[in-house]
Design an enzyme around this catalytic site. Structure first.
Site, PDB file in Angstrom:
ATOM      1  N   HIS A 294      48.245  91.474  43.490  1.00  0.00           N
ATOM      2  CA  HIS A 294      49.237  91.074  44.611  1.00  0.00           C
ATOM      3  C   HIS A 294      48.693  91.030  46.133  1.00  0.00           C
ATOM      4  O   HIS A 294      49.508  90.912  46.961  1.00  0.00           O
ATOM      5  CB  HIS A 294      50.583  92.062  44.679  1.00  0.00           C
ATOM      6  N   LYS A 476      60.649  91.850  57.137  1.00  0.00           N
ATOM      7  CA  LYS A 476      59.590  92.267  56.068  1.00  0.00           C
ATOM      8  C   LYS A 476      58.747  93.416  56.499  1.00  0.00           C
ATOM      9  O   LYS A 476      59.290  93.960  57.521  1.00  0.00           O
ATOM     10  CB  LYS A 476      58.498  91.009  56.087  1.00  0.00           C
ATOM     11  N   ARG A 477      57.907  94.042  55.667  1.00  0.00           N
ATOM     12  CA  ARG A 477      57.413  95.405  56.179  1.00  0.00           C
ATOM     13  C   ARG A 477      56.466  94.962  57.508  1.00  0.00           C
ATOM     14  O   ARG A 477      56.027  93.748  57.762  1.00  0.00           O
ATOM     15  CB  ARG A 477      56.330  95.711  55.041  1.00  0.00           C
ATOM     16  N   LYS A 482      51.002  90.257  59.356  1.00  0.00           N
ATOM     17  CA  LYS A 482      52.265  89.836  58.932  1.00  0.00           C
ATOM     18  C   LYS A 482      52.616  89.189  60.398  1.00  0.00           C
ATOM     19  O   LYS A 482      53.458  88.325  60.671  1.00  0.00           O
ATOM     20  CB  LYS A 482      53.455  90.457  58.649  1.00  0.00           C
ATOM     21  N   THR A 584      57.908  86.538  49.598  1.00  0.00           N
ATOM     22  CA  THR A 584      59.284  86.405  48.780  1.00  0.00           C
ATOM     23  C   THR A 584      60.531  86.024  49.539  1.00  0.00           C
ATOM     24  O   THR A 584      61.536  85.457  49.363  1.00  0.00           O
ATOM     25  CB  THR A 584      59.296  87.236  47.695  1.00  0.00           C
ATOM     26  N   LYS A 588      63.856  83.489  49.768  1.00  0.00           N
ATOM     27  CA  LYS A 588      65.290  83.682  49.971  1.00  0.00           C
ATOM     28  C   LYS A 588      66.096  83.085  51.189  1.00  0.00           C
ATOM     29  O   LYS A 588      66.972  82.370  51.233  1.00  0.00           O
ATOM     30  CB  LYS A 588      65.336  85.140  50.201  1.00  0.00           C
TER      31      LYS A 588
HETATM   32  C1  NBG Z   1      52.943  92.017  48.119  1.00  0.00           C
HETATM   33  C2  NBG Z   1      52.218  90.786  48.824  1.00  0.00           C
HETATM   34  C3  NBG Z   1      53.308  89.762  49.083  1.00  0.00           C
HETATM   35  C4  NBG Z   1      53.868  89.402  47.738  1.00  0.00           C
HETATM   36  C5  NBG Z   1      54.453  90.445  46.967  1.00  0.00           C
HETATM   37  C6  NBG Z   1      54.637  90.075  45.493  1.00  0.00           C
HETATM   38  C7  NBG Z   1      51.654  94.207  47.815  1.00  0.00           C
HETATM   39  C8  NBG Z   1      50.313  94.876  47.363  1.00  0.00           C
HETATM   40  N1  NBG Z   1      51.603  92.839  47.733  1.00  0.00           N
HETATM   41  O1  NBG Z   1      52.780  88.406  49.711  1.00  0.00           O
HETATM   42  O2  NBG Z   1      51.666  91.204  50.175  1.00  0.00           O
HETATM   43  O3  NBG Z   1      54.811  88.389  47.823  1.00  0.00           O
HETATM   44  O4  NBG Z   1      53.280  91.441  46.831  1.00  0.00           O
HETATM   45  O5  NBG Z   1      53.797  89.524  44.855  1.00  0.00           O
HETATM   46  O6  NBG Z   1      52.541  94.884  48.157  1.00  0.00           O
END
Ligand code: NBG
Length: 743
Positions: A294, A476-477, A482, A584, A588
């Site tokens: 991920h 988002k985080r 980002k 993701t 949305k």
């Molecule tokens: C996160 C990515 C996102 C991705 C999500 C789900 C982790 C390690 N990765 O870009 O930063 O959408 O995983 O796949 O949290």
């Protein structure tokens, strides 16, 4: 069944009960009608240390097909189920990775695929966030004070997990996942001594101290051992002690590297308890496990110190060491060079690479968006890709339309029903036939959702949104890659231009933020403070505050997201190209009819492919450009040539804003202009992309003036969102990786 359930709801006595009692009793009443599937044939299992489920109540009623009727019945009794929105989210995850797991469970059940989940039942979920003087203050998320009526404790299925220094009891709690089939998310609670209970106390304890690292290892092993122990035992009950057919009935998906210890546990168990040889056990593991990566951010790729692991899990450490021996034999047979072997090694000196173990053992290894999967092959595991090209797959992420449209935007769903019949709810490709030139009702729905969002923000944060403004959202985080900081600079650019009279036709705009910063992440906290200071300046300036507003909501979570994605016009997805694996949230927003203003990164690339470049606002350096630029990039030169950029960047140091003496702003400035011992200045290329970003934001603002044309762009996004349904993603996993069939 639904008839009976509705009948019981009609007979339910709600009189004089408080909200918690109502919530518990009504949930329990529904639970009687939910019976999880018995597993017979081949089943896939999702092993994840995070599940960001959000609230279960409304979703489960929706999946049971009784939401609207139940709502009516209960409201006649004076119960307003929207009051249940005060109930804490089940926030057993940090962000995208955990929310993806939740969407996958939802879609698998929704489509009838046999997929169960395993995880940890943390006592406290992701911390709650408040702003105090513009700074993030954290408090424990005691979600269980609401009870947990959607789970069932399985006392008689508990098992003991052994560490060298203690035994821990793993007690399963089953959460039914309702859809065409009823699947199960099984979360293990750690019980026993005080130290044992610590294992499931908090999600993601700090891992920068030795104590924290040990706890993390314990969490990972706890989940792995509980899940594997149970699967092995059930297999033996049904098929006997010959494990040759294990891989025929099981496909185990490692959601990132956090559960890679389950590979070692599987081999340990088979060799120690069932007399299987190591080679054979490894071979079965190789046909059973798969791994999803991920992120390519190196700091997120887990490595454990061998000695540390050995201290509490000597047998597991030993298994990893033996895997390395077997792997090396295989690599030597393949004539890999020394360097190549080093690159693929599970055990490298004192360090155990969980990712390399997952790649070596995993039958399939996938990234989460097309570009990311390419980078996984090209940059992250190039050697493994050379020798095992067939392992590597892509499955682009997806989101469930049940929560992220049907539930959070019932108005837009009703509009789509009226235009297309309700068939789109199960077959999202039907959305493609939407007539996007017919915009009037869509515009009305968007206005209504914006109004609801404004009410929610007023209630939760006491902030009144600018009426009728364009809503640009970045939720988002909080992370440097980002680039919330780039948005901060862009806002300041617009603000100063407005003050200087350079943007005469600018339409009222709200920049809406929501983000939590990891508690030890100094810069992320500084960016929150900076944005809140910008909000204070901009929102109090009589000269501009009818045109520009900055709002940072507190405690952004799944429930907040449900309001924001429905009400926003513009989705800001501005990560440095190559860094956001997928994203993701972007999906949305798209589904709910927002245009993307973003970079060619992660799934944005595919969003634009499907919805059209003209219907979105793409800017900035591509992955290739960033790669070319990397070595020669000089942000200071850009700043010296661009006084406008310099002016906004220097607000970090010139006294425009105060960080209350914490040193946040100075450090941020120096991260951009000087760098740090671990990185070059502006390593996320903010100044490279900022001018184009500002132009894009202004283009959006200009285009919004033509309401119908802008709404058409928004609708084109909804119309082409089918590919981003997790129903599609799950079908891809089922076909490419798990080899499972719908029930
Ligand atoms: C996160 C990515 C996102 C991705 C999500 C789900 C982790 C390690 N990765 O870009 O930063 O959408 O995983 O796949 O949290």
């Amino acid at each position: 069944m639904t008839e009976k359930l509705l009948q019981e709801l009609k007979e339910y006595d709600a009189a004089g009960k408080d909200i918690k009692t109502l919530y518990t009793e009504i949930s329990e009443l529904c639970m009687k009608y939910i019976a999880p599937e018995k597993r017979e044939g081949r089943t896939a299992y999702y092993l994840s240390i995070e599940y960001l489920m959000g609230r279960m109540f409304h979703n489960n009623l929706l999946e049971l097909g009784v939401l609207e009727e139940a709502e009516k019945i209960l409201s006649e009794k004076g119960v307003n189920i929207s009051d249940f929105e005060e109930i804490e989210d089940a926030a057993l995850g940090n962000g995208g990775l955990g929310r993806l797991a939740a969407c996958f469970l939802d879609s698998a059940a929704g489509c009838g695929y046999p997929l169960d989940g395993y995880g940890i039942r943390y006592k406290y979920g992701l911390f709650k966030q408040k702003f105090e003087n513009g700074e993030q203050a954290e408090s424990a998320d005691d979600w269980l004070i609401w009870g947990d009526p959607w789970s069932v404790r399985r006392e008689n299925e508990k098992r003991v997990v052994h560490f060298a220094d203690m035994d821990v009891t793993a007690v399963p709690y089953d959460m039914p996942i309702v859809g065409k089939s009823v699947n199960t998310l099984r979360l293990f609670a750690a019980e026993g001594s005080e130290q044992a209970q610590k294992i499931c106390e908090y999600l993601y304890p700090a891992d920068d101290t030795e104590e924290g690292k040990l706890l993390r290892i314990r969490q990972e092993y706890f989940l792995s051992a509980a899940a594997i122990g149970e699967l092995a035992e059930r297999y033996v009950e049904k098929h006997g002690r010959n494990f040759n057919e294990f891989a025929k009935y099981h496909s185990l998906q490692l959601n990132d590297t956090h559960a890679v210890m389950s590979v070692a546990e599987f081999i340990r168990l088979l060799t120690k308890n069932y007399g299987v040889s190591f080679a054979r056990a490894l071979d079965i593991a190789k046909r059973t496990f798969n791994y999803t990566n991920h992120t390519i951010l190196p700091e997120a790729l887990e490595c454990w110190n061998y000695a540390l692991m050995e201290k509490i899990l000597p047998e597991i450490a030993e298994v990893f060491k033996t895997i390395q021996i077997y792997a090396e034999r295989e690599w030597k047979r393949k004539k890999c060079s020394k360097e190549e072997i080093a690159a693929m090694s599970v055990l490298h000196g004192e360090s155990l690479s969980m990712a390399n173990a997952a790649v070596y053992v995993g039958e399939k290894v996938n990234g989460v968006a097309a570009i990311h999967s390419e980078l996984v092959k090209r940059n992250l595991f190039p050697v493994a890709y050379k020798y095992y090209p067939d392992k590597f797959q892509n499955v682009t992420n997806g989101i469930t339309q049940r929560r992220w449209l049907m539930l959070c935007n019932r108005e837009l769903s009703a509009l789509l029903d009226s235009k297309l019949t309700s068939a789109w709810r199960e077959d999202m490709t039907r959305l493609e036939t939407l007539d996007t030139t017919d915009t009037a009702e869509f515009i009305a729905v968007k206005a209504e959702k914006k109004k609801q969002l404004a009410e929610y923000i007023l209630r939760h944060d006491g902030i009144q949104l600018l009426d009728g403004a364009i809503v640009y959202a970045q939720v988002k985080r909080l992370h440097e890659y980002k680039r919330q900081l780039m948005t901060a600079f862009a806002i300041l650019r617009i603000y100063y231009d407005l003050k200087d009279g350079k943007l005469p036709d600018f339409r009222p705009s709200v920049f809406l933020f929501g983000a939590k910063a990891a508690s030890g992440y100094f810069r992320a906290k500084g960016i929150i403070k900076y944005l809140n200071e910008i909000a204070r300046l901009v929102n109090n300036d009589e000269q501009t505050n009818k045109l520009l507003q900055v709002v940072f909501v507190q405690n952004y979570n799944v429930s907040y997201a449900e309001k924001i994605v429905a009400g926003a016009d513009v989705s800001l997805q501005v990560s440095t190209a190559g860094f956001e694996a997928s994203g993701t949230g972007n999906m949305k927003f798209m589904l709910n009819g927002a245009v993307t203003c973003g970079t060619m990164d992660g799934a944005n690339i595919e969003i634009v492919e499907h919805a059209g470049k003209d219907n979105n606002y793409i800017f900035g350096a591509s992955v290739e450009e960033i790669e070319r630029l990397k070595d020669t990039y000089d942000p200071n030169e850009i700043l010296s040539q661009n006084p406008d950029l310099k002016r906004v960047a220097e607000t970090l140091t010139d006294g425009t804003f105060s960080d209350g003496g914490k040193g946040y702003f100075k450090e941020l400035y120096s991260s951009l202009t000087v760098g740090a011992h671990w990185h070059k200045p502006d390593h996320y290329f903010i100044f490279r992309d900022l001018p184009e970003y500002v132009d894009s934001l202004i283009s959006v603002n200009r285009d919004y003036g033509n309401k119908a044309a802008f709404a058409k762009k928004q609708m084109e996004n909804t119309a082409h969102a089918a590919f981003f349904s997790s129903d599609r993603a799950i079908a891809d996993y089922a076909r490419k990786i798990w080899n499972i069939e719908k029930a």
